[in-house]
Write a protein that holds these residues in place. Structure first.
Motif, short mmCIF file in Angstrom:
data_model
loop_
_atom_site.label_atom_id
_atom_site.label_comp_id
_atom_site.label_asym_id
_atom_site.label_seq_id
_atom_site.Cartn_x
_atom_site.Cartn_y
_atom_site.Cartn_z
N VAL A 1 -4.61 3.72 1.55
CA VAL A 1 -3.38 5.02 1.78
C VAL A 1 -3.94 5.34 3.42
O VAL A 1 -4.43 5.49 4.24
CB VAL A 1 -3.76 6.68 1.49
CG1 VAL A 1 -2.56 7.07 1.66
CG2 VAL A 1 -4.01 6.57 -0.21
N ALA A 2 -2.77 4.58 3.47
CA ALA A 2 -2.16 4.11 4.97
C ALA A 2 -1.29 6.05 5.97
O ALA A 2 -0.29 5.69 4.90
CB ALA A 2 -1.34 3.55 5.53
N SER A 3 -1.26 6.07 6.69
CA SER A 3 -0.40 7.14 7.58
C SER A 3 0.21 6.21 8.46
O SER A 3 -0.48 5.97 9.40
CB SER A 3 -0.77 7.78 7.52
OG SER A 3 -2.21 7.99 8.85
N VAL A 4 1.49 6.67 8.66
CA VAL A 4 2.41 6.36 10.24
C VAL A 4 2.95 7.32 10.69
O VAL A 4 3.34 8.75 10.09
CB VAL A 4 3.26 5.88 9.46
CG1 VAL A 4 4.03 5.14 11.01
CG2 VAL A 4 3.18 4.47 9.32
N HIS A 5 3.14 7.29 12.49
CA HIS A 5 3.64 8.56 12.97
C HIS A 5 5.04 8.55 13.21
O HIS A 5 5.81 6.61 13.67
CB HIS A 5 2.81 9.21 14.25
CG HIS A 5 1.70 10.15 13.98
ND1 HIS A 5 1.95 11.25 13.09
CD2 HIS A 5 0.41 9.30 14.21
CE1 HIS A 5 0.25 11.76 12.62
NE2 HIS A 5 -0.17 10.63 13.66
N ALA A 6 5.35 9.02 13.56
CA ALA A 6 7.50 9.06 14.05
C ALA A 6 7.40 9.04 15.42
O ALA A 6 6.45 9.85 15.87
CB ALA A 6 7.78 9.89 13.37
N THR B 1 0.72 -0.94 0.07
CA THR B 1 -0.36 -0.05 0.07
C THR B 1 0.66 1.09 -0.19
O THR B 1 2.43 1.40 -0.12
CB THR B 1 -0.97 -0.19 0.99
OG1 THR B 1 -1.86 1.42 1.21
CG2 THR B 1 -0.20 -0.39 2.33
N LEU B 2 0.37 2.28 -0.39
CA LEU B 2 0.74 3.42 -0.38
C LEU B 2 1.25 4.12 1.25
O LEU B 2 0.33 4.32 1.92
CB LEU B 2 0.35 4.54 -1.05
CG LEU B 2 0.97 6.07 -0.96
CD1 LEU B 2 1.99 5.94 -1.39
CD2 LEU B 2 -0.40 7.57 -1.62
N VAL B 3 1.70 4.01 1.99
CA VAL B 3 1.89 4.73 3.30
C VAL B 3 2.80 5.87 3.35
O VAL B 3 3.83 6.71 3.02
CB VAL B 3 2.69 3.91 3.93
CG1 VAL B 3 3.55 4.04 5.80
CG2 VAL B 3 2.31 2.39 4.30
N VAL B 4 1.91 6.78 4.19
CA VAL B 4 2.92 8.32 3.95
C VAL B 4 3.36 8.20 5.51
O VAL B 4 2.04 8.90 6.69
CB VAL B 4 1.42 9.37 3.87
CG1 VAL B 4 2.29 11.16 3.97
CG2 VAL B 4 1.07 9.60 2.23
N LEU B 5 4.51 9.21 6.22
CA LEU B 5 4.50 8.98 7.36
C LEU B 5 3.94 10.70 7.75
O LEU B 5 4.55 11.44 6.69
CB LEU B 5 5.91 9.68 7.38
CG LEU B 5 6.49 9.97 8.48
CD1 LEU B 5 6.23 8.69 10.24
CD2 LEU B 5 8.11 10.09 8.89
N THR B 6 2.93 10.69 8.68
CA THR B 6 2.86 12.21 8.93
C THR B 6 2.65 12.43 10.61
O THR B 6 3.50 11.71 10.81
CB THR B 6 1.21 11.87 8.40
OG1 THR B 6 0.35 11.93 9.47
CG2 THR B 6 0.23 11.55 7.39
N ALA B 7 2.58 14.05 10.61
CA ALA B 7 3.11 14.55 11.98
C ALA B 7 1.87 15.48 12.62
O ALA B 7 1.38 15.89 11.50
CB ALA B 7 4.66 14.61 12.32
N LEU B 8 1.94 15.68 13.44
CA LEU B 8 0.96 16.37 14.32
C LEU B 8 1.37 17.62 14.85
O LEU B 8 2.24 17.26 15.80
CB LEU B 8 -0.54 15.79 15.75
CG LEU B 8 -1.19 14.61 14.98
CD1 LEU B 8 -1.55 14.43 16.09
CD2 LEU B 8 -2.43 15.00 14.18
N LEU B 9 1.24 18.89 14.12
CA LEU B 9 2.07 20.09 14.55
C LEU B 9 1.16 21.38 14.91
O LEU B 9 0.13 21.60 14.05
CB LEU B 9 2.82 20.77 12.93
CG LEU B 9 4.20 20.22 12.90
CD1 LEU B 9 4.95 20.56 11.18
CD2 LEU B 9 4.99 19.31 13.26
N ASP B 10 2.03 22.08 15.69
CA ASP B 10 0.99 22.71 16.35
C ASP B 10 0.88 24.64 15.63
O ASP B 10 -0.42 24.78 14.88
CB ASP B 10 1.71 23.47 17.96
CG ASP B 10 1.89 22.78 18.94
OD1 ASP B 10 0.59 21.76 18.64
OD2 ASP B 10 2.61 22.82 19.86
N ASP B 11 1.94 24.29 14.45
CA ASP B 11 1.93 25.18 13.72
C ASP B 11 2.52 24.74 12.57
O ASP B 11 3.47 24.59 11.46
CB ASP B 11 2.99 26.25 14.03
CG ASP B 11 2.81 27.36 12.98
OD1 ASP B 11 2.50 27.36 11.86
OD2 ASP B 11 4.52 28.40 13.15
#
Ligand code: UD1
Ligand code: CA
Length: 460
Positions: free
Chosen positions: A214-219, A126-136
């Motif tokens: 499409v999946a996502s992963v966090h660091a 699958t297509l995996v995107v490394l995403t992140a949650l940012l305050d800004d």
């Protein structure tokens, strides 16, 4: 170490961007973090996955990038002109097998960890995107999801509407996808967007059309996904890297007086109960045995320090080895090629270069020892100098076991001091000193009776 190759994984590292905000003649990815180029960190992280190949897409700076990494076991492809991240990945496609999986990394995101990359690559279909949650999230591509959280697309800051700009989940830029599908999606990219670029991010809707989830992963750590665009960001990531290294050392039983005041520019391997005071710099590969104590402000490079040894403050050690229970410093300078056996003492303002010193020998004060072989239990007095250089060639000094070198002695090499010999203070030794005897070269002391100091003439 031989590792099996994960034959179906390819890694593409994007490194063509100019890095204008560095204001540098050097390509951005060649700027160093902990003495290693940014791209080197990324290549090393990629290698932990044992990919079949790593392709670096470069652009600016002539061949500086390929020549710096000529021996890194990676391939290079030049992207010219630079028409966007999608266009960049496309340049690498001809070098990839059409089976298997491709992981895309950024050459200017140096702290990405192997564990995170493994997570991104875990689902090969699958297509995996490394995403992140940012305050800004300003400046980043935003992750757009539907009401139930299904990944729909990525919208760039410049193309986003007001509602989309409020989204705090961002695209780090790191993705993994099946190679064949990726190649097909890239071919279909268009550049009808705010920047007129071929966006890699536009593969997401295509994957969905192809029926791929499409999946996502966090660091685990946010700093893993931070990029370097300016020297201030580089300095910030350097601090995060150093603090992370310090925390890992402490977790393995090393005491740091202040984890914010240590710099490891290479690899530091420590035994248990090692104590390191503030402001020490470790370069290259340094090994500290159990119980080693390093005082403040030491700079130690490519060294191996035996267990129970003490490096007192302000010492500079380079390419040397010490056996167990040595005492070095304060203010000692030990240069390449020096080996101290167990229980050696090297004190303040002592410089050593290319010296082999036997067990229990001491040079405690104000001394230069160069190109010397020193036996066991030798005492080198204060102010001793090996005159190892005649202006053209270097010569060796040999001091055999149990010798005693009086203070302020010059040993004009090549010269040998025999076993158990004693040199009187102030000796200039230009011929070998026999074993077991006292050798002394000193002007005879005289006293002049009735001698008067001159007095100042009176000016009339
Ligand atoms: C990109 C992403 C964005 C993401 C952000 C994370 C796209 C369209 N946008 O944006 O969603 O949030 O990264 O930092 O992918 N590069 C090339 N060739 C090019 C352009 C870029 O090699 O033609 C390389 C750069 O050297 C850099 C990386 O790709 O390593 C990202 O480029 P950059 O210009 O920083 O992308 P952004 O516009 O910030
Ligand atoms: Ca960027």
């Amino acid at each position: 170490m031989t590792q099996s190759v994960t034959t179906d994984l390819s890694v593409v590292i994007l490194a063509a961007g100019k890095g204008s905000r560095m204001y540098s003649h050097r390509p951005k990815v060649l700027h160093c973090l902990a003495d290693k180029p940014l791209l080197g960190h990324v290549i090393d992280a990629a290698k932990t996955l044992n990919p079949a190949q790593i392709v670096v897409v470069y652009g600016h700076g002539g061949d500086q990038v390929p020549s710096t990494f000529a021996k890194a076991g990676v391939q290079f492809v030049k992207q010219e002109p630079q028409l966007g991240t999608g266009h960049a990945v496309q340049q690498a496609i001809p070098l990839l097998p059409n089976k298997g999986q491709t992981l895309v990394l950024y050459g200017d995101v140096p702290l990405i960890r192997p564990e995170t990359l493994s997570a991104v690559c875990a689902n090969r279909d699958t297509l995996v995107v490394l995403t992140a949650l940012l305050d800004d999230p300003k400046g980043y591509g935003r992750i757009i999801r539907d009401k139930v959280g299904k990944f729909l697309r990525i919208v760039e800051e410049n193309d986003a509407n007001a509602a989309e700009k409020t989204v705090c989940e961002i695209n780090t830029g790191i993705i993994a996808a099946p190679t064949q599908a990726l190649a097909d999606w890239l071919k279909a990219l268009k550049n009808n967007n705010a920047q007129g670029e071929y966006y890699l991010t536009d593969i997401v809707p295509q994957a969905i059309v192809d029926g791929m989830e499409v999946a996502s992963v966090h660091a685990a750590n946010l700093w893993e996904v931070f990029g370097v665009n300016s020297r201030a960001q580089l300095a910030d990531l350097e601090r995060r890297y150093q603090l992370d290294y310090a925390e890992r050392l402490m977790a393995r039983g090393v005491s740091l007086r202040d984890p914010a005041r240590i710099d490891i520019r290479g690899e530091l391997v420590c035994g248990q109960d090692v104590e390191i005071d503030i402001n020490c710099i470790f370069e290259g590969r340094v090994t500290l045995g159990d119980g080693v104590i390093v005082g403040a402000n030491c700079v130690i490079k490519d060294a191996e320090i035996g267990s129970g040894s003490i490096i007192a403050p302000m010492s500079a050690l380079d390419s040397m080895k010490s056996g167990p229970h040595c005492r070095i410093g304060p203010f000692a300078r030990i240069r390449p090629g020096t080996t101290l056996a167990a229980h050696g003492h090297v004190g303040n303002f002592v410089e050593m270069k290319n010296v082999v010193m036997g067990e229990g020998s001491k040079a405690n004060h104000l001394t230069y020892l160069g190109d010397a072989t020193i036996g066991r239990n030798v005492n080198v007095g204060a102010g001793t100098i090996t005159c190892n250089y005649d202006g053209a060639n270097k010569h060796r000094t040999v001091i055999e076991d149990d010798a005693f070198i009086g203070s302020d002695t010059q040993l004009v090499a090549p010269v040998t001091v025999g076993k158990g010999a004693t040199l009187g203070a102030g000796t200039t030794l230009s011929k070998d000193a026999p074993a077991g005897e006292l050798t002394i070269s000193r002007a005879k002391q005289i006293s002049i009776a009735g001698w008067k100091r001159p007095t100042k003439k009176k000016v009339t």
